[in-house]
Every structure is written in C-alpha cells, then in structure tokens.
Scaffold this motif. Structure first.
Motif, PDB file in Angstrom:
ATOM      1  N   ALA A   5       0.832  -1.207   0.000  1.00  0.00           N
ATOM      2  CA  ALA A   5       0.000   0.000   0.000  1.00  0.00           C
ATOM      3  C   ALA A   5       0.868   1.258   0.000  1.00  0.00           C
ATOM      4  CB  ALA A   5      -0.935  -0.001   1.206  1.00  0.00           C
ATOM      5  N   SER A  28       1.150   4.278  -2.926  1.00  0.00           N
ATOM      6  CA  SER A  28       0.607   5.590  -2.554  1.00  0.00           C
ATOM      7  C   SER A  28       1.670   6.600  -2.154  1.00  0.00           C
ATOM      8  CB  SER A  28      -0.377   5.419  -1.407  1.00  0.00           C
ATOM      9  OG  SER A  28       0.310   4.982  -0.252  1.00  0.00           O
ATOM     10  N   VAL A  72      -0.981   6.137   3.407  1.00  0.00           N
ATOM     11  CA  VAL A  72      -2.147   5.319   3.088  1.00  0.00           C
ATOM     12  C   VAL A  72      -3.193   5.438   4.195  1.00  0.00           C
ATOM     13  CG1 VAL A  72      -1.208   3.209   4.128  1.00  0.00           C
ATOM     14  CG2 VAL A  72      -2.867   3.040   2.286  1.00  0.00           C
ATOM     15  N   GLU A 126      -8.298   1.564   4.129  1.00  0.00           N
ATOM     16  CA  GLU A 126      -8.081   0.954   2.814  1.00  0.00           C
ATOM     17  C   GLU A 126      -7.293  -0.341   2.932  1.00  0.00           C
ATOM     18  OE1 GLU A 126      -6.271   3.901   0.330  1.00  0.00           O
ATOM     19  OE2 GLU A 126      -8.047   5.196   0.395  1.00  0.00           O
ATOM     20  N   VAL A 127      -6.340  -0.368   3.839  1.00  0.00           N
ATOM     21  CA  VAL A 127      -5.562  -1.592   4.060  1.00  0.00           C
ATOM     22  C   VAL A 127      -6.461  -2.657   4.692  1.00  0.00           C
ATOM     23  CG1 VAL A 127      -3.572  -2.597   5.241  1.00  0.00           C
ATOM     24  CG2 VAL A 127      -3.421  -0.288   4.303  1.00  0.00           C
TER      25      VAL A 127
END
Length: 90
Positions: A19, A23, A27, A31-32
């Motif tokens: 991630a 990004s 991050v 989202e993770v």
C-alpha cells in the motif's frame, strides 16, 4: 481459533508495504483493512501496524475527531523483509 493455526504478521505487513509503494508513503488505514477477509486478518493487520509504529517505521495521523487514520512511512523500509520475519502471532 485452531491451536495449530499460525498467523504470520509478515503477510499483513507486506500488505502495508504494498500500500505504501502504491501511494507514495501515505495510506488510509481503512483501505488496508478493506483487503482483509476475516476479523482475524483485520486483527493481525492492526497488530502489524502497531508494531511498525512502535519501531518508528510508520506514524499514524488523524487530523480530526473520528476522521480517517492515515499511516505515513517514516523511513524507506518497504524493501526490508527482515522487518516482518519476527512478527508472528499464535
């Protein structure tokens, strides 16, 4: 949980590393977590993130109450596989 089941945080730390690579070092934590298939995976990913924060490899930032929690890579650790090899939870 199975006594024989072993969750390796390296896999979940790898998710964080991927991630960060996508990004540019920042991050949103949700989202993770969205990549997790079970509550157990969410818990292990959370523990991996806490360990990275403890080791000062990542910083958690939240700009407003109940706002998005962002994880920010503090150093270039994403290629350091040894960072995750000792993160095992039984």
């Amino acid at each position: 949980m199975d006594c024989g089941a072993l969750l390796v945080a390296a896999d979940h730390g790898g998710r964080l590393a991927d991630a960060f690579k996508r990004s540019d070092g920042r991050v949103a934590f949700h989202e993770v977590l969205a990549q997790s298939a079970s509550r157990m995976e969410i818990m292990v990913t959370f523990l991996a993130a806490l360990e990275l924060i403890k080791r000062r490899k990542v910083e958690a930032q939240q700009t407003e109450l109940f706002g998005v929690i962002e994880l920010v890579a503090l150093t270039d650790w994403t290629d350091d596989e040894s960072l995750f090899t000792e993160l095992e939870f039984e």
